[in-house]
Design an enzyme around this catalytic site. Structure first.
Site, mmCIF file in Angstrom:
data_model
loop_
_atom_site.group_PDB
_atom_site.id
_atom_site.type_symbol
_atom_site.label_atom_id
_atom_site.label_comp_id
_atom_site.label_asym_id
_atom_site.label_seq_id
_atom_site.Cartn_x
_atom_site.Cartn_y
_atom_site.Cartn_z
ATOM 1 N N LYS A 36 7.337 12.332 25.499
ATOM 2 C CA LYS A 36 7.628 12.284 26.944
ATOM 3 C C LYS A 36 8.764 13.238 27.273
ATOM 4 C CE LYS A 36 11.755 10.092 26.719
ATOM 5 N NZ LYS A 36 13.031 10.697 27.056
ATOM 6 N N ASP A 72 11.779 2.878 25.751
ATOM 7 C CA ASP A 72 10.766 3.917 26.007
ATOM 8 C C ASP A 72 9.394 3.564 25.420
ATOM 9 O OD1 ASP A 72 12.699 5.458 27.234
ATOM 10 O OD2 ASP A 72 13.061 6.741 25.496
#
Ligand code: ATP
Length: 308
Positions: free
Chosen positions: A16, A143
């Site tokens: 990401k 995350d």
């Protein structure tokens, strides 16, 4: 009669970048409230799981020396957590193939944990939905939840509360990998030090959401921002040169990804990204460059013959 041994399962999971990262003040519990826009890009780790009488973990690929191959690995912690909830022994062999830079601010460890949850649920035929797995994901790290879903998403809380964001067109990126990594907690500490008693700056998320909905990379370039960037640059001053070089090479904008030191450069098209990557690679301001696009889906079981 002997029970059939299920075949190994392989999960591909993306890295990401944060298109927007607003960090609130330090809370009493030591965390910060975040408002962030996650964007999954086409750099992947692969995580394979197979039943085994010799349970454990192997790690291959770039940066393996920095990745623990024991029970502290976040992917193995994911296996243990799911095994505990399923009331089974974690009798699996986990093989990680790293394509996501280690300690690069691209959430590689979290990605592996998400992949391990998806892979084990498939291997053991637990039939758990992503929403069910996300409860375990949030226990593992902030995350991990996003890596389950991928795409583009607005994250709040510590980043674990996510909702999908409309993003109309694919975006094209050059990812500059740095030599060495930065520890996420130390980058947050540096941010607190730099801020002192000053309140956090006002960084509204709406412009980035509007730009994503519109799909124009030029508009998106104007709205990218990361509160951790100043702290990452303070700890790794070379990043200033990298960020400048990407824009000089023709990128619309560049920013540090999460806590860094990886930098992401937004380009107008796939062809432009190749040109920027070629030029940036020649300047010698980073270890290596990759071309990527986003958004891409989160952790999913793949047929190994399928192209990425
Ligand atoms: P963060 O998610 O905190 O932003 P990051 O993306 O910068 O982290 P990671 O690649 O996730 O960095 O690695 C951070 C540290 O976590 C590494 O230095 C490593 O020691 C440890 N770690 C544990 N499990 C893993 C894993 N599966 N892959 C990579 N690193 C791992």
């Amino acid at each position: 009669m002997l029970a059939a041994v299920p075949p190994p399962v392989t999960v591909r999971v993306p890295a990401k970048i944060n298109l927007h990262l607003a960090v609130g003040p330090l809370r009493d519990d030591g965390y910060h409230d975040l408002v962030t826009v996650f964007h999954a890009v086409s750099l992947f780790d692969e995580v394979s799981l197979a039943p085994s009488d010799a349970p454990g973990i192997e790690v291959h690929g770039e940066g393996v020396a920095e990745v623990p191959a024991d029970e502290t690995n976040l992917a193995w912690r994911a296996v243990q957590l799911l095994a505990e909830r399923a009331d089974r022994d974690p009798d699996v062999r986990l093989v990680l193939r790293k394509g996501i830079p280690v300690a690069g601010g691209m959430a590689g460890g979290s990605a592996d944990a998400a992949a391990a949850l998806v892979g084990l649920s498939s291997l053991w035929k637990l039939d758990l939905s992503r929403d069910e797995l996300s409860v375990l994901a949030a226990e593992l790290g902030s995350d991990v939840t996003f890596a389950l879903y991928g795409g583009t998403a607005l994250g709040t809380g510590r980043g674990e509360r996510i909702v999908p964001v409309l993003s109309r067109h694919p975006q094209h990126w050059v990812i500059a990998l740095h030599r060495g990594g930065l520890s996420t907690p130390s980058v947050f500490r540096e941010l607190d030090r730099l801020r002192g008693d000053e309140p956090p700056p006002d960084r509204p998320v709406e412009p980035v959401l509007e730009a994503l909905a519109g799909g124009d990379p030029r508009q998106l370039a104007l709205s990218l921002g990361n509160d951790l960037q100043a702290a990452a640059v303070s700890m790794a001053p070379d990043l200033r040169r990298t960020l400048r070089a990407g824009v000089t090479a023709g990128a619309l904008a560049g920013l540090v990804s999460g806590s860094g030191p990886t930098c992401a450069f937004l380009c107008t098209s796939a062809d432009a990204a190749i040109d920027v990557a070629t030029e940036l690679a020649g300047v010698g301001v980073c270890r290596t460059v990759r071309v990527a696009h986003g958004p891409v889906p989160g952790a999913r079981v793949v047929d190994l013959h399928e192209p990425p």
